[in-house]
Design a protein around this motif. Structure first.
Motif, short mmCIF file in Angstrom:
data_model
loop_
_atom_site.label_atom_id
_atom_site.label_comp_id
_atom_site.label_asym_id
_atom_site.label_seq_id
_atom_site.Cartn_x
_atom_site.Cartn_y
_atom_site.Cartn_z
N GLY A 120 -16.62 18.34 -3.79
CA GLY A 120 -16.42 19.70 -4.06
C GLY A 120 -15.35 20.19 -2.96
O GLY A 120 -14.78 21.10 -2.80
N ASP A 121 -15.39 19.56 -1.72
CA ASP A 121 -14.48 20.04 -0.26
C ASP A 121 -12.89 20.16 -0.77
O ASP A 121 -12.32 19.02 -1.74
N SER A 122 -12.26 20.83 -0.19
CA SER A 122 -10.81 20.90 -0.74
C SER A 122 -10.23 19.98 0.59
O SER A 122 -10.66 19.82 1.58
N LEU A 123 -9.05 19.23 0.19
CA LEU A 123 -8.45 18.18 1.02
C LEU A 123 -7.04 18.38 0.74
O LEU A 123 -6.32 17.71 -0.01
N ASP A 124 -6.38 19.42 1.52
CA ASP A 124 -4.94 19.48 1.27
C ASP A 124 -4.62 20.05 -0.28
O ASP A 124 -5.34 20.96 -0.64
N PHE A 125 -3.93 19.37 -0.86
CA PHE A 125 -3.91 19.68 -2.30
C PHE A 125 -4.66 18.82 -3.20
O PHE A 125 -4.51 18.77 -4.45
N TRP A 126 -5.82 18.09 -2.70
CA TRP A 126 -6.74 17.35 -3.49
C TRP A 126 -8.22 18.19 -3.36
O TRP A 126 -8.47 18.89 -2.47
N ARG A 127 -8.92 17.74 -4.31
CA ARG A 127 -10.39 18.05 -4.29
C ARG A 127 -11.30 16.88 -4.22
O ARG A 127 -10.98 15.94 -5.15
N VAL A 128 -12.24 16.70 -3.54
CA VAL A 128 -13.37 15.70 -3.28
C VAL A 128 -14.12 15.64 -4.55
O VAL A 128 -14.74 16.49 -4.75
N LEU A 129 -13.93 14.49 -5.23
CA LEU A 129 -14.92 14.24 -6.41
C LEU A 129 -16.18 13.47 -5.84
O LEU A 129 -17.07 13.81 -6.54
N LEU A 130 -15.64 12.40 -5.41
CA LEU A 130 -16.94 11.79 -4.80
C LEU A 130 -16.75 11.24 -3.44
O LEU A 130 -15.40 10.70 -3.04
N ALA A 131 -17.69 11.22 -2.47
CA ALA A 131 -17.45 10.67 -1.27
C ALA A 131 -18.59 9.96 -0.97
O ALA A 131 -19.92 10.70 -0.44
N ASP A 132 -18.89 8.56 -1.07
CA ASP A 132 -20.12 7.85 -0.82
C ASP A 132 -19.98 6.79 -0.05
O ASP A 132 -19.28 5.73 -0.38
N LYS A 133 -20.52 6.97 1.35
CA LYS A 133 -20.37 5.87 2.42
C LYS A 133 -20.90 4.86 2.24
O LYS A 133 -20.68 3.48 2.42
N GLU A 134 -22.37 4.85 1.32
CA GLU A 134 -22.91 3.76 1.15
C GLU A 134 -22.06 2.78 0.14
O GLU A 134 -22.19 1.45 0.21
N GLU A 135 -21.42 3.47 -1.05
CA GLU A 135 -20.80 2.68 -1.72
C GLU A 135 -19.20 2.53 -1.32
O GLU A 135 -18.53 1.50 -1.99
N LYS A 136 -19.09 3.12 -0.17
CA LYS A 136 -17.71 3.01 0.50
C LYS A 136 -16.60 3.16 -0.56
O LYS A 136 -15.57 2.52 -0.93
N ARG A 137 -16.79 4.55 -1.20
CA ARG A 137 -15.93 4.74 -2.15
C ARG A 137 -15.58 6.29 -2.00
O ARG A 137 -16.44 7.18 -1.72
N LEU A 138 -14.37 6.75 -1.92
CA LEU A 138 -13.82 8.17 -2.14
C LEU A 138 -12.85 8.43 -3.20
O LEU A 138 -11.95 7.59 -3.50
N LEU A 139 -13.11 9.52 -3.82
CA LEU A 139 -12.23 9.66 -5.26
C LEU A 139 -11.86 11.16 -5.08
O LEU A 139 -12.67 12.01 -4.87
N LEU A 140 -10.65 11.31 -5.26
CA LEU A 140 -10.12 12.31 -5.04
C LEU A 140 -9.20 12.95 -6.45
O LEU A 140 -8.77 11.90 -6.97
N PHE A 141 -9.19 14.20 -6.76
CA PHE A 141 -8.70 14.62 -7.92
C PHE A 141 -7.65 15.99 -7.54
O PHE A 141 -7.61 16.65 -6.66
N ALA A 142 -6.09 15.68 -7.84
CA ALA A 142 -5.13 16.35 -7.66
C ALA A 142 -5.18 17.84 -8.20
O ALA A 142 -5.31 18.06 -9.30
N GLU A 143 -4.96 18.78 -7.27
CA GLU A 143 -4.98 20.26 -7.57
C GLU A 143 -3.60 20.84 -7.36
O GLU A 143 -3.38 21.98 -7.67
N MET A 144 -2.64 19.97 -7.32
CA MET A 144 -1.37 20.28 -7.16
C MET A 144 -0.79 20.61 -8.46
O MET A 144 -1.41 20.27 -9.75
N LYS A 145 0.64 21.16 -8.65
CA LYS A 145 0.97 21.40 -9.92
C LYS A 145 1.62 20.20 -10.59
O LYS A 145 2.74 19.74 -9.73
N VAL A 146 1.07 19.42 -11.76
CA VAL A 146 1.58 18.42 -11.92
C VAL A 146 1.70 18.33 -13.71
O VAL A 146 0.54 18.90 -14.17
N PRO A 147 2.35 17.84 -14.50
CA PRO A 147 2.26 17.73 -15.98
C PRO A 147 1.22 16.58 -16.36
O PRO A 147 1.77 15.76 -16.89
N GLY A 148 0.03 17.00 -16.01
CA GLY A 148 -0.97 15.96 -16.27
C GLY A 148 -2.20 16.11 -15.41
O GLY A 148 -2.59 17.12 -14.42
#
Length: 476
Positions: free
Chosen positions: A394-422
């Motif tokens: 849920g945290d904002s990260l520049d023009f990304w939004r954090v979807l998943l931040a799991d250190k145990e799984e060693k995985r970070l997933l971001l979703f773009a909130e910039m203006k893109v055609p998709g």
């Protein structure tokens, strides 16, 4: 007492929650998505969580049957310029229906100071919500405040952006409007002080700091504290729309929020009401002290919450979980990987990406992309990040939004909130064989989406490869 905290993921809610627990209350946190709730494990273990969307839900969850007090901290101003007032009214009506099925005795609502006949749409909406809540089957306590000053608050961050970036400002006439700022510390004291206090039942109180200042004076005081020389030149010809664009391009605010802020900044929000101060024995600190305290928190990396992390500051309006499953059909990808010898160190670098740390490679290109995004009405890079090393869903990260931040799984997933055609995802993960994977996924919308991807592909190739290598080598 058993307390329901709505808006638990919001700026005020995240500040209020630790104080409620410290005072020994049992707390139920109402959130739209449990996935977004605080990553602080100690706090999660001490509270109950219930998923509620007050725009849609009106049935009473069983968990709420035996609550004593509820905090109503739900606001929709940043979500839409057009219908946020309708959304706020609908939320309040549904809240009343839900409370009707509980044993709640008191509801506490944080509103805005209302002391003019002609109000902004924002303040008019707050007034309407207050009227709706007074119809509920509970004792209502309303605390009305003007600008709230604290690390991460929208008011503080906007003033900070303006003063730090513009030594000379050509400003609209609303900079001469008077207001009565109050420190976030004092707001939390007032909110906790009225709990169960029968003197505060069915009453509306104004609260403010000891200083009545114009927005110009607030910026000048900020500049003095920071040792900045600021020249402010007021002009009477700047229209509300131009004022909103001025705020939008210079600060980290969204354009929708800028429009609503400009509308509200034309209205004086000052009060002589000291009844609640007298009842609770609270002496609010000055604006200057509030600014100094905010910077102390920033310097100590103790910013608990920021308005920029609210979903309405970007593209999201719904549950984050619907984006966690990265699609494969109809998608274009850039996938790169490399073996690493120090996965724990690499993970820390991934967790520190963005904000002041930058993106490790081609930072000037990221900045150019942020400027382009801002020009086309996007969020740009100015939101940064709330904490330099900690991130949560849920945290904002520049023009990304954090979807998943799991250190145990060693995985970070971001979703773009910039203006893109998709839609675009950026994923980092380290597998069991210590291979670092970096995957950029793009689901294009129509032919323009595909043209965008292939036009940007040469830049993506160098940027993504360079970023992966810099992360893996542990050097900037």
């Amino acid at each position: 007492m058993r307390i329901l905290l709505t808006g638990a993921n919001g700026y005020i809610g995240m500040r209020l929650l630790p104080q409620l627990l410290e005072l020994g209350h049992e707390v139920i946190c109402a959130v739209r998505s449990e996935n977004r709730f605080t990553s602080n494990k100690k706090i999660r273990e001490q509270v109950e969580i219930v998923e509620l969307d007050f725009l849609k839900d009106s049935d009473t969850p069983e968990k709420l049957n035996n609550i004593d007090v509820a905090f109503y901290l739900i606001h929709s101003m940043t979500g839409s310029t057009e219908d946020f007032d309708e959304q706020e009214s609908r939320s309040a009506k549904n809240f009343n229906k839900i409370m009707a099925g509980t044993s709640v005795k008191q509801v506490i609502y944080l509103s805005g100071i209302i002391n003019e006949e002609k109000l902004s749409k924002h303040l008019e909406s707050r007034k309407k919500v207050e009227e709706i809540l007074y119809k509920g089957n509970f004792n209502l306590t309303v605390i009305r405040a003007a600008i709230i000053v604290g690390s991460g608050s929208s008011s503080f961050e906007i003033i900070r952006d303006l003063c730090e970036k513009l030594p000379i400002m050509i400003t609209p006439s609303w900079v001469e409007t008077k207001c009565q700022p109050i420190a976030i510390r004092d707001i939390i004291q007032f909110l906790t002080g009225v709990i169960g206090n029968e003197k505060c039942y069915n009453e509306s109180f104004d609260v403010g700091g000891p200083d009545i200042l114009t927005y110009r004076e607030m910026m000048e005081i900020y500049g003095k504290i920071r040792g900045l020389k600021i020249l402010i030149i007021g002009v009477p010809v700047m229209s509300p729309k131009l004022s909103a664009y001025w705020l939008y391009f210079v600060t980290s605010t969204s354009f929708k929020l800028a429009q609503n802020l400009v509308d509200s900044m034309k209205v004086e929000v000052i009060t002589s009401d000291t009844r609640l101060q007298d009842i609770l024995g609270i002496e609010p600190i000055s604006y200057e002290e509030a600014i100094k305290l905010a910077f102390y928190k920033i310097e100590q990396n103790q910013v608990v919450s920021s308005w920029k992390d609210s979903l309405s500051s970007g593209r999201f309006r719904n549950d984050l979980s619907q984006y966690i499953q990265v699609p494969t059909y109809g998608c274009l990808k850039d996938e790169q990987s490399t073996k690493v010898d120090n996965p724990d160190e690499i993970l820390e670098r991934i967790w520190a990406i963005g904000g002041l740390n930058g993106w490790y490679y081609g930072n000037w290109l990221w900045k150019v992309r942020g400027l382009i995004d801002k020009f086309f009405g996007g969020v740009g890079l100015r939101r940064g990040r709330t904490h330099p090393t900690r991130i949560a869903p849920g945290d904002s990260l520049d023009f990304w939004r954090v979807l998943l931040a799991d250190k145990e799984e060693k995985r970070l997933l971001l979703f773009a909130e910039m203006k893109v055609p998709g839609e675009a995802w950026l994923e980092f993960k380290i597998d069991e064989e210590n291979v670092l994977h970096q995957i950029a996924t793009f689901r294009p919308k129509g032919i323009w989406g595909r043209i965008y991807w292939y036009t940007m592909y040469p830049f993506h190739y160098f940027i993504f490869e360079g970023m992966l290598n810099k992360i893996a080598k542990g050097k900037e």
